[in-house]
Design a protein around this motif. Structure first.
Motif: not given
Length: 309
Positions: A250-274
């Motif tokens: 669902e995340f790939a469809i709605k947002i479409g970027v590599p990402a990793k989350s954690g239950v502390s509430g953190g999200i890291m995204c790596a928008v390729p080349g940007r």
């Protein structure tokens, strides 16, 4: 890296905070319950070293499952993909991140991927070092290099809280040890894993790590290669297929970027080349992803068209 406040980003942040009361702060790890559900912050780090931010980006939080992508990169650099993927698979799973069912139903008892807890524990068992202390320091040295910050460490309170309540993760370890998937002392593996999950940083530091992956392994602060390009590619692929727990499709469809989350509430995204994105918003949705963070990324996608697809 200096980070400039951005009014447009702050407006999106204010909009995303409106849904904070729809999520719940993680409670199964006692030390995480103390976080303020109204907290939301974001930093965006660009490959040229520039950064924009909104919210309290100096607020520290623990990486939790975001650490899985970092230790995966580390063991891939140390052993190569053939060795690593002999111990852990490459396939997504629709099961919860802490599920044991696929270990029981697989003929090899090999975890399906490195982003579920069983797979991450298998990866952690491969970390180099003669004991838990040396292994944790080895991970920390790598994280410090990624962030270009020698002060990065782990939160002792959260590590202890996790270590004393990680009964299911111990079960996963013992099951895999019984099947010959992992070796070594289970309590040592658990010590390393819980301290790895308790590594503490802020949104800016997380955004810089995201920018490293987005830039094929180049640190935006030093412009040096800290991860080989192929390792960064493998990690980004796992972030797309498995990084947001069993909501990754669902995340790939709605947002479409590599990402990793954690239950502390953190999200890291790596928008390729940007750019890399670091977000902290403690209230979680039913899957275990930051509810306000997800809303913020939806607003980003609507406004800036982040999707790589």
């Amino acid at each position: 890296m200096a980070c400039q406040r951005n009014e447009e980003l702050q407006e999106l942040l204010n909009e995303a905070k409106k849904v904070a009361n729809e999520g719940k702060v993680a409670s199964y790890i006692p030390a995480l319950q103390r976080e303020n559900p109204d907290t939301l912050s974001c930093a965006i780090a660009y490959p040229d070293g520039q950064c924009i931010s909104a919210g309290d980006i100096q607020k520290n939080f623990t990486l939790q499952s975001i650490s899985k992508i970092i230790t995966l990169a580390l063991v891939l650099m140390d052993y190569g993909s053939e060795h690593v993927f002999h111990k852990v698979g490459m396939e997504p799973t629709g099961d919860p991140f802490n599920s044991i069912i696929k270990l029981e139903t697989s003929s090899q008892a090999k975890p399906l991927n490195p982003m579920i807890n069983a797979g991450a524990l298998s990866v952690t068992s491969m970390i180099k070092g003669k004991d838990a202390t040396e292994k944790v320091e080895y991970i920390l040295d790598f994280v410090r290099k990624l962030c270009h910050d020698p002060e990065i460490t782990y939160c002792k309170d959260v590590a202890i809280s996790e270590f004393t309540t990680s009964f299911l993760n111990r079960s996963l370890c013992y099951y895999m040890k019984g099947a010959g998937v992992i070796h070594g002392n289970v309590e040592e593996i658990m010590e390393v894993y819980t301290k790895q999950c308790a590594i503490s940083m802020n949104c800016l530091q997380l955004a810089i790590i995201g920018a490293v992956f987005a830039g094929d392994g180049i640190c935006p602060v030093t412009q040096e290669e800290v991860i080989p390009k192929n390792v960064a590619r493998i990690c980004k692929t796992f972030m797309v297929t498995c990084g947001m727990y069993n909501a990754s499709g669902e995340f790939a469809i709605k947002i479409g970027v590599p990402a990793k989350s954690g239950v502390s509430g953190g999200i890291m995204c790596a928008v390729p080349g940007r750019f890399g994105i670091g977000i902290f918003g403690p209230p979680l949705n039913e899957i275990g992803n930051s509810h306000t963070g997800m809303r913020l990324l939806e607003l980003f996608q609507e406004k800036y068209d982040l999707s790589m697809f």
